[in-house]
Design a protein around this motif. Structure first.
Motif, PDB file in Angstrom:
ATOM      1  N   LEU A 110       0.218  -1.075  -0.109  1.00 21.77           N
ATOM      2  CA  LEU A 110       0.060  -0.261   0.034  1.00 21.77           C
ATOM      3  C   LEU A 110       0.992   1.416  -0.184  1.00 21.77           C
ATOM      4  N   VAL A 111       0.944   1.770  -1.443  1.00 19.39           N
ATOM      5  CA  VAL A 111       2.089   2.900  -1.530  1.00 19.39           C
ATOM      6  C   VAL A 111       1.182   4.617  -1.271  1.00 19.39           C
ATOM      7  N   GLY A 112       1.757   4.938  -0.241  1.00 21.19           N
ATOM      8  CA  GLY A 112       1.351   6.661  -0.401  1.00 21.19           C
ATOM      9  C   GLY A 112       2.629   7.656  -1.773  1.00 21.19           C
ATOM     10  N   SER A 113       2.539   8.540  -1.288  1.00 18.36           N
ATOM     11  CA  SER A 113       3.646   9.519  -2.190  1.00 18.36           C
ATOM     12  C   SER A 113       4.416   9.920  -1.357  1.00 18.36           C
ATOM     13  N   ASN A 115       8.255   6.627   2.823  1.00 21.00           N
ATOM     14  CA  ASN A 115       7.528   5.265   3.236  1.00 21.00           C
ATOM     15  C   ASN A 115       7.063   3.982   2.230  1.00 21.00           C
ATOM     16  N   GLY A 116       6.073   5.084   0.814  1.00 28.14           N
ATOM     17  CA  GLY A 116       6.128   4.748   0.226  1.00 28.14           C
ATOM     18  C   GLY A 116       7.294   4.081  -0.835  1.00 28.14           C
ATOM     19  N   ASP A 156       2.161  -1.607   5.063  1.00 27.00           N
ATOM     20  CA  ASP A 156       1.531  -0.160   4.738  1.00 27.00           C
ATOM     21  C   ASP A 156       2.662   0.768   4.506  1.00 27.00           C
ATOM     22  N   GLY A 157       2.493   1.202   3.570  1.00 25.25           N
ATOM     23  CA  GLY A 157       3.336   2.219   3.408  1.00 25.25           C
ATOM     24  C   GLY A 157       2.531   3.801   2.807  1.00 25.25           C
ATOM     25  N   ILE A 158       1.852   4.092   3.067  1.00 26.95           N
ATOM     26  CA  ILE A 158       0.825   4.592   2.454  1.00 26.95           C
ATOM     27  C   ILE A 158       1.694   6.380   3.500  1.00 26.95           C
ATOM     28  N   LEU A 205       6.080   3.084  10.696  1.00 28.62           N
ATOM     29  CA  LEU A 205       5.258   3.260  12.508  1.00 28.62           C
ATOM     30  C   LEU A 205       3.735   2.696  11.269  1.00 28.62           C
ATOM     31  N   PRO A 206       2.746   2.615  12.172  1.00 29.76           N
ATOM     32  CA  PRO A 206       1.376   2.412  11.624  1.00 29.76           C
ATOM     33  C   PRO A 206       0.768   3.617  10.900  1.00 29.76           C
ATOM     34  N   SER A 207       0.163   3.722   9.481  1.00 25.55           N
ATOM     35  CA  SER A 207      -0.335   4.993   8.853  1.00 25.55           C
ATOM     36  C   SER A 207      -1.520   5.217   9.899  1.00 25.55           C
TER      37      SER A 207
END
Length: 501
Positions: A47-50, A53-54, A142-144, A176-178
């Motif tokens: 799960l990739v954010g911008s 972490n993504g 989780d890389g949101i 850390l958890p998103s």
């Protein structure tokens, strides 16, 4: 977290471009592989954010894909996905979709030129929705959102977090958890619940403090070299066995019972005699040479602990003590509480004593004061709802310490010890949920009060007391229900475990 971000920028300036992210990704991929057991043939969803972490998740996913895992990246912001990480995943035959299953948007993300576009299209996932992919996964990464995220998740991310929560897959959080606050441990909205959090360089406060700690699962620290550039000092400290062992009061050949310290216990009432017995039980195992008891439960105390020095003439006439504990089971005995608060020795105030003590009298004290509230008592002292304390434990502990000019041991699922002078707040790393039992806090009060009498500072007495109490709780419970008297009996085992480690 600005300190961590500054350290990361400084370290990145010293290293080749992308080296720091590669260090993080290597540690993340290794942790994921350990959790999977068998990488080849496993199904991994990123799960990739911008943010970075993504990028960490994408590079780690590429490493897993090269080992034979089927890796699919779900991009929440395809146009802002980390280009280098996305390219690495595609070169490793990873697949990409948008958060809504939009393969077209994902295909164009990060693509430059015709060849890149063709490669992107070739690596796009099937038309399965992101939630369907998560449901079939063996592992979700989780890389949101990174450490700069505040508040809960946005609706699109919230839907993915909910899907991960429903899935049978293990969930690994990047750093850390998103959805949790890295600075405070607060969770103000939806957040990812992880089975494992892989954090980089240093522990973030949000991984140590509830309610966020509950979302982090197990925590694995990956060294990426930040220790070279992080400044001395920290917002939070967590003592370990060696730290506690150095602080334990140990008698010498010159010691006698008075030189080792005498702790006074002003506790119990006709209605709550057991509180006195339990506080004395903790005090007798806390390192002081003798325990004086003052209150109406003298007969019950003597019957259980005949070595206790009992008086019924009030604190002033009980004899000399090096520290007092007041409040457990005190009922409405405001006079005794006031008498103890006025003493010129260290004082621990607990339970009913917190309600009965005059705030101005506490602030006016010149000797050290240690207050030991649980969340409900802390909320009453601060004039806020209990939920506000539980959602912001770090802020509540600091505010209480500043408002009362006292050291505060805030009990609960995460026990914090805050000093009125500021500085790092100590987080207790021991304990068990089985300690949530009647009388457990009375044992802790006696134990920490005895450590005060033995010469420890309020900060150290609270920290060491909480550490031993939590360890004793683990030993006593051993996975089964436990009573407060069992915890008291296990303190000696905890002491030996720490001191002889």
């Amino acid at each position: 977290m600005e300190t961590v971000r500054t350290a990361e920028r400084e370290l990145m300036a010293r290293l080749p471009d992308g080296a720091l992210m590669q260090r993080a990704a290597a540690g993340l991929a290794a942790a994921c592989a350990d959790l999977l057991g068998r990488v080849y043939g496993s199904r991994v969803v990123l799960l990739v954010g911008s943010g970075d972490n993504g990028g960490d998740a994408l590079y780690a996913g590429a490493r897993l894909a090269r080992r034979g895992a089927g890796v699919t990246a779900v991009l929440l912001a395809p146009e802002r996905a980390h280009a280098g990480g996305l390219g690495a995943l595609r070169r490793a035959a990873g697949r990409v979709v948008g958060a809504g299953g939009d393969a077209g948007a994902a295909a164009s993300a990060g693509a430059t030129g015709t060849a890149a576009s063709v490669a992107s299209v070739a690596s796009v996932a099937s038309s399965a929705s992101a939630e369907e992919l998560i449901a079939r996964a063996d592992l979700v990464v989780d890389g949101i959102v990174g450490i700069g995220g505040k508040g809960g998740l946005r609706p699109d991310a919230e839907a993915l977090a909910a899907a991960a929560g429903r899935a049978r897959a293990a969930v690994v959080a990047v750093d850390l958890p998103s959805g949790v606050d890295a600075d405070t441990g607060e969770v103000r909205g939806a957040a990812v619940r992880a089975d494992l959090t892989v954090t980089f360089g240093t522990h973030k406060p949000g991984l140590l403090i509830d309610p966020a700690r509950e979302y982090a699962g197990s925590v694995r620290l990956v060294d990426i070299g930040l220790g070279e550039v992080l400044p001395d000092g920290a917002e939070l400290e967590a003592l370990q066995h060696a730290d506690v062992a150095r602080l334990l009061p140990v008698p010498t050949g010159e010691s006698d019972k008075y030189r080792r310290g005498v702790v006074g216990i002003a506790a119990g009432s006709d209605r709550y005699p057991g509180a006195a017995v339990l506080a004395v039980s903790g005090a007798l195992r806390g390192g002081a040479g003798a325990v004086r008891y003052v209150g109406p439960a003298g007969d019950a105390v003597i019957a259980r602990f005949p070595e206790t020095l009992v008086s019924d003439r009030g604190p002033h006439k009980a004899g000399r003590v090096q520290a007092w504990v007041v409040g457990p089971g005190a009922g409405e005995d405001a006079g005794t509480v006031a008498e103890v608060v006025a003493a010129d020795v260290p004082v621990l105030i607990d339970a009913d004593g917190l309600r009965l003590a005059d705030a101005d009298a506490v602030r006016a004290r010149t000797a050290p004061t240690l207050m030991t509230p649980h969340a409900g008592e802390a909320a009453a002292l601060l004039g806020v709802a209990r939920e506000e304390v539980e959602h912001g434990r770090l802020a509540a502990a600091r505010e209480l310490a500043a408002r009362y000019d006292a050291t505060v041991l805030l009990k609960g699922s995460t026990t914090l010890v805050a000093d009125p002078a500021g500085g790092a707040v100590r987080v207790n790393p021991t304990g068990t949920a089985w300690l949530a039992t009647a009388g457990s806090g009375d044992v802790l009060s006696g134990l920490a009060g005895s450590l005060l009498a033995a010469g420890l500072s309020a900060l150290d007495a609270g920290s060491v007391g909480a550490y031993l109490h939590g360890l004793a709780g683990r030993f006593a419970a051993d996975g089964a229900p436990v009573g407060a008297h069992d915890v008291a009996d296990a303190i000696r085992r905890a002491w030996r475990d720490v001191y002889l480690d």
